[in-house]
Design a protein around this motif. Structure first.
Motif, PDB file in Angstrom:
ATOM      1  N   TYR A 158       1.490  -1.430  -0.346  1.00  0.00           N
ATOM      2  CA  TYR A 158      -0.090  -0.014  -0.202  1.00  0.00           C
ATOM      3  C   TYR A 158       1.315   1.089  -0.401  1.00  0.00           C
ATOM      4  CZ  TYR A 158      -3.857  -3.274   0.254  1.00  0.00           C
ATOM      5  OH  TYR A 158      -4.645  -3.886   0.397  1.00  0.00           O
ATOM      6  N   HIS A 160       0.029   4.970  -0.753  1.00  0.00           N
ATOM      7  CA  HIS A 160      -1.159   6.710  -0.425  1.00  0.00           C
ATOM      8  C   HIS A 160      -2.286   5.824   0.270  1.00  0.00           C
ATOM      9  CE1 HIS A 160       2.455   9.160  -0.139  1.00  0.00           C
ATOM     10  NE2 HIS A 160       2.705   8.672  -1.254  1.00  0.00           N
ATOM     11  N   ASN A 161      -3.255   4.810  -0.110  1.00  0.00           N
ATOM     12  CA  ASN A 161      -4.260   4.195  -0.472  1.00  0.00           C
ATOM     13  C   ASN A 161      -4.729   3.679   0.841  1.00  0.00           C
ATOM     14  OD1 ASN A 161      -2.322   2.389  -0.674  1.00  0.00           O
ATOM     15  ND2 ASN A 161      -3.914   1.578  -2.143  1.00  0.00           N
ATOM     16  N   GLU A 164      -8.368   2.024   2.105  1.00  0.00           N
ATOM     17  CA  GLU A 164      -8.272   0.474   1.295  1.00  0.00           C
ATOM     18  C   GLU A 164      -7.222  -0.117   2.065  1.00  0.00           C
ATOM     19  OE1 GLU A 164      -6.437  -1.988  -2.758  1.00  0.00           O
ATOM     20  OE2 GLU A 164      -6.685   0.548  -2.771  1.00  0.00           O
TER      21      GLU A 164
END
Length: 331
Positions: A158, A160-161, A164
């Motif tokens: 991951y 910068h999400n 999620e």
């Protein structure tokens, strides 16, 4: 200089006691003195009598800064991977030239198994933005491979999400899935500012480093914040660096243990060639026998202390004015 053949790697990964470790370390020391020009010159500069080196404490430890200014290799084999350290613009970065990347893979896979068991029992989630955004990170190489060998489609990186990732963490944890979230410190803090968790089946592993993103914090304060934010009782940590091919792990309280082919000694901050007793603070010297094709004996810029069981704590870093006796030949 007559080159000798490379010592086969299986010797180091079957070490099971201190006597075997010392025997292997002395064998590696003699091999690297013969085959590593930079290390040999350093040992000669210290007037080391190789024949008289009979213990770990008598082995010279190469200052880690040499990886910024020299090509530190013990073999003429082709370079397969070049790992580089992160650095601010204009600063020299360390380069670790790896001639046999399978040794690195064997080291971190077996190291992980020694502390956590079968990797296929886990989903691995990685939050390593500052590493992912540059090339040459040995940490990214390791985590990418660990993600692959979990054989689980839920594992992944991951950037910068965060939303999620939050959703994925909550879903997997609620389903009873064993998860390891490995993250750079500032990114983990960013995450818990967006969401407060109550995780039951997830290990949080921080790799250190604010990378200029936040002010530095003492470990106790940092781990307290992370424990509260993730709803866990302990924060795990990984201790590794560009110049090494092995990692130590802390399962909580900032106390690290090494895999059986890696050890640390703690040197005197006033005299880089002598060592302090267990429990006393000094500079961390690492013996990493997986680093056979580079240098296995490295004097780091980390401060720490060791306990009688060979576990250790990392307490900070030298500032440049404190590195006495480490500047030999670093020109």
């Amino acid at each position: 200089m007559q080159k000798k053949s490379v010592i086969p790697s299986p010797d180091i990964f079957t070490i099971s006691n201190q006597k075997q470790f010392e025997k292997a370390a002395l064998k590696v020391f003699r091999f690297q003195y013969e085959n590593n020009l930079v290390y040999r010159e350093f040992c000669d500069f210290l007037k080391t009598n190789v024949q008289k080196v009979k213990s770990l404490e008598q082995i010279p430890f190469l200052p880690i800064q040499f990886f910024k200014s020299h090509k530190v290799v013990s073999t003429e084999s082709p370079i397969q991977e070049t790992f580089t350290s992160s650095g601010t613009t204009g600063m020299a970065t360390s380069k670790h030239f790896v001639t046999d990347v399978s040794l690195y893979e064997e080291s971190y896979r077996k190291g992980f198994a020694q502390f956590y068991g079968n990797i296929e029992d886990y989903v691995i989630l990685a939050l390593l933005p500052s590493y992912l955004e540059r090339e040459g990170s040995s940490l990214i190489y390791m985590v990418e491979d660990l993600i692959q060998i979990t054989n689980n489609s839920e594992s992944g990186f991951y950037l910068h999400n965060h939303e999620e990732l939050i959703e994925k963490l909550v879903k997997l944890d609620n389903a009873g899935q064993n998860v390891i979230l490995i993250g750079v410190t500032y990114a983990l803090l960013d995450l818990i500012e967006k969401h407060t968790f109550q995780l039951q089946n997830t290990i949080i592993m921080e790799t250190g480093g604010m990378k200029g993103q936040r002010k530095e914090m003492i470990r106790e304060e940092l781990h307290k914040q992370l424990c509260q934010g993730f709803g866990v009782t302990a924060i795990h940590s990984e201790y590794g660096m560009t110049e090494l091919l092995s990692q130590a792990y802390s399962l909580g309280n900032g106390v690290f243990e090494c895999p059986s082919w890696m050890q640390i000694l703690v040197r005197d901050t006033e005299d880089a060639l002598s060592f302090v007793d267990d429990g006393k603070t000094g500079g961390i010297n690492v013996i990493d026998l997986a680093n056979i094709n580079s240098c296995s004996f490295i004097a780091t810029q980390d401060l720490g202390k060791k306990n009688p069981s060979n576990a250790f704590e990392v307490l900070g870093r030298f500032d440049n004015s404190d590195i006495r006796g480490c500047n030999l030949m670093v020109l």
